[in-house]
Every structure is written in structure tokens, then in C-alpha cells.
Write a protein that holds these residues in place. Structure first.
Motif, mmCIF file in Angstrom:
data_model
loop_
_atom_site.group_PDB
_atom_site.id
_atom_site.type_symbol
_atom_site.label_atom_id
_atom_site.label_comp_id
_atom_site.label_asym_id
_atom_site.label_seq_id
_atom_site.Cartn_x
_atom_site.Cartn_y
_atom_site.Cartn_z
ATOM 1 N N GLN A 99 0.832 -1.200 0.000
ATOM 2 C CA GLN A 99 0.000 0.000 0.000
ATOM 3 C C GLN A 99 0.872 1.257 0.000
ATOM 4 O OE1 GLN A 99 -3.374 -0.275 -0.147
ATOM 5 N NE2 GLN A 99 -3.255 -2.511 -0.030
ATOM 6 N N THR A 100 0.440 2.256 -0.783
ATOM 7 C CA THR A 100 1.161 3.531 -0.813
ATOM 8 C C THR A 100 0.606 4.467 0.250
ATOM 9 O OG1 THR A 100 1.624 3.339 -3.184
ATOM 10 C CG2 THR A 100 1.769 5.536 -2.221
ATOM 11 N N LEU A 101 1.475 4.918 1.145
ATOM 12 C CA LEU A 101 1.062 5.816 2.224
ATOM 13 C C LEU A 101 1.207 7.279 1.836
ATOM 14 C CD1 LEU A 101 2.690 4.072 5.324
ATOM 15 C CD2 LEU A 101 0.621 3.456 4.059
ATOM 16 N N GLY A 102 2.081 7.559 0.899
ATOM 17 C CA GLY A 102 2.311 8.932 0.486
ATOM 18 C C GLY A 102 3.648 9.056 -0.221
ATOM 19 N N ALA A 141 10.923 4.210 -1.416
ATOM 20 C CA ALA A 141 11.457 4.032 -2.776
ATOM 21 C C ALA A 141 11.764 2.559 -3.050
ATOM 22 C CB ALA A 141 12.684 4.903 -2.985
ATOM 23 N N GLY A 142 10.927 1.670 -2.486
ATOM 24 C CA GLY A 142 11.079 0.245 -2.742
ATOM 25 C C GLY A 142 12.085 -0.467 -1.866
ATOM 26 N N ILE A 143 12.779 0.259 -0.996
ATOM 27 C CA ILE A 143 13.790 -0.345 -0.124
ATOM 28 C C ILE A 143 13.216 -0.480 1.285
ATOM 29 C CG2 ILE A 143 16.088 -0.091 0.861
ATOM 30 C CD1 ILE A 143 16.832 1.586 -1.588
ATOM 31 N N GLY A 171 10.003 13.144 -3.188
ATOM 32 C CA GLY A 171 9.638 12.324 -4.333
ATOM 33 C C GLY A 171 9.700 10.831 -4.096
ATOM 34 N N ALA A 172 10.194 10.400 -2.921
ATOM 35 C CA ALA A 172 10.307 8.972 -2.635
ATOM 36 C C ALA A 172 8.967 8.412 -2.160
ATOM 37 C CB ALA A 172 11.374 8.729 -1.571
ATOM 38 N N ALA A 173 8.522 7.340 -2.791
ATOM 39 C CA ALA A 173 7.253 6.716 -2.410
ATOM 40 C C ALA A 173 7.415 5.976 -1.088
ATOM 41 C CB ALA A 173 6.795 5.753 -3.492
ATOM 42 N N VAL A 174 6.466 6.209 -0.181
ATOM 43 C CA VAL A 174 6.449 5.525 1.114
ATOM 44 C C VAL A 174 5.358 4.466 1.061
ATOM 45 C CG1 VAL A 174 6.169 5.772 3.606
ATOM 46 C CG2 VAL A 174 7.216 7.626 2.270
#
Length: 213
Positions: A99-102, A141-143, A171-174
Motif C-alpha cells: 500500500q502507498t502511504l504517500g 522508494a522500494g527499499i 519524491g520517494a514513495a512511502v
């Protein structure tokens, strides 16, 4: 949230209960025979019937104890919804990218756990307030990050907090993966128990309703 006990309704009962999400929609038929529809609730609310999960007098006694300790409808508790208790699809193992949190901005340190339903037309974001703390996995960012070192999660409200050294960059997806419970309460102040009827196969009525944070 009003008074709440961080304890789970007996699992052997709740996992065999019935229920699911409810929405409230007004539908008006116009003079032209067309419809006008309006959503009265912005968020769905889940309702359950725990009585289907009570299979023995011993389980019934445990539920009565739980009911009395919660003072009926007064105090909330955790409910495990067998059909919807994971960030992953039903039956799948959860992962830190479910799930993307922000998206990070280099400053924000807190992100609310959410679960997204749907994708193509009008996705619905549900805030997750009662995660299972040890199950929460987070990635930036996937890590994948380390709980306790890079982030912590508040299991009482679902907030993920990053350490100063691990704040997500701009810009990093959490993202996150987790198991969770539903904040709930009894929807009655009266349990009508008929032991003779129960022994004959009758299902006791034990209504449960979700508490919206």
C-alpha cells in the motif's frame, strides 16, 4: 477515539462470525423516472454478527466475560475480520510495498497507514487505525526499512513515524504492508442468552459494529 481497550475479541469466535462493510446511500426516484443518488457517509462502516462463531458453551461464557468487561457498548476493542485483515489480497502474504502511504518531501516524518480498495474508477482509501504492530513492514522508494531503527509504528492509531536519519527524501514513495484489526464495539447493551435454545442449535445474537476513528 473514545474509551478503548487494546485487546482482541476472542479469535476463535470472530473468525467464524459474519459481516462486512455497510454504506448509506439515498436514492430518490424523480418524476422523470430517473434516479438521483447521494452518499450520506464518506466512509463505509463494518457490521458483524459474532453469534455465528459461538459453537460451545465454553465459548459463550468467554464472550459474556468479554461483554461485561467492555460494559456493553461503552468500551471499544479490536475485532479480527477474517475476510479483510491484511494489506495484501485475501490469502496472500503481505509485503512492504502493498500500500502507498504517500510521497516524501524531505520534511514529513509521519504517515498514516491506509488500505486502498479499487484502482480504475474511484479508489477508496481506508485509514487503518489498529495495525498488528509486529507485522508492519515499511519501504521507501522500494527499499525496506528497519522497524525500531528507521521507523516506529503506533499500534493505537496507525501512524508510522520515521527517525530523523531516515526521513523519506522528496519524491520517494512511502509504502507499507501489515495485518490489522477493526476498532469495534458491541452494538447492544443486552445479550439475550437462552442456553436451552443454544443447545438445540439456535444462534445467539451478538452484534458488533465498527468504530470510525
Amino acid at each position: 477515539m473514545l474509551e478503548f481497550h487494546e485487546t482482541r475479541f476472542p479469535l476463535d469466535v470472530s473468525l467464524n462470525g459474519r459481516g462486512g462493510p455497510e454504506r448509506r446511500t439515498d436514492v430518490v426516484t424523480l418524476g422523470s423516472n430517473r434516479e438521483a443518488r447521494n452518499a450520506r457517509w464518506a466512509h463505509s462502516r463494518r457490521r458483524y454478527e459474532a453469534g455465528y462463531g459461538v459453537k460451545s458453551l465454553a465459548q459463550l461464557a468467554v464472550v459474556i466475560d468479554f461483554f461485561e468487561e467492555r460494559r456493553g457498548r461503552l468500551i471499544g476493542f479490536r475485532w479480527r475480520d477474517r475476510a479483510d485483515c491484511s494489506s495484501a489480497r485475501l490469502g496472500g502474504a503481505h509485503s512492504p510495498v502493498d500500500q502507498t502511504l504517500g510521497v516524501g518531501d524531505g520534511v514529513s516524518t509521519q504517515f498514516q497507514l491506509v488500505k486502498i480498495y479499487g484502482a480504475s474508477f474511484a479508489p477508496y482509501a481506508r485509514a487503518i487505525a489498529k495495525p498488528v504492530e509486529e507485522s508492519v513492514r515499511v519501504a521507501v522508494a522500494g527499499i525496506e526499512k528497519t522497524r525500531g531503527a528507521d521507523f516506529d509504528v503506533d499500534a493505537t492509531n496507525g501512524l508510522v513515524s520515521f527517525a530523523p536519519s531516515a526521513i523519506p527524501s522528496s519524491g520517494a514513495a512511502v509504502t507499507a504492508g501489515f495485518l490489522f484489526d477493526v476498532p469495534a464495539r458491541f452494538d447492544t447493551d443486552y445479550l439475550e442468552i437462552d442456553v436451552s435454545a443454544f443447545e438445540a442449535g439456535a444462534i445467539p445474537k451478538i452484534p458488533i459494529v465498527e468504530i470510525i476513528p
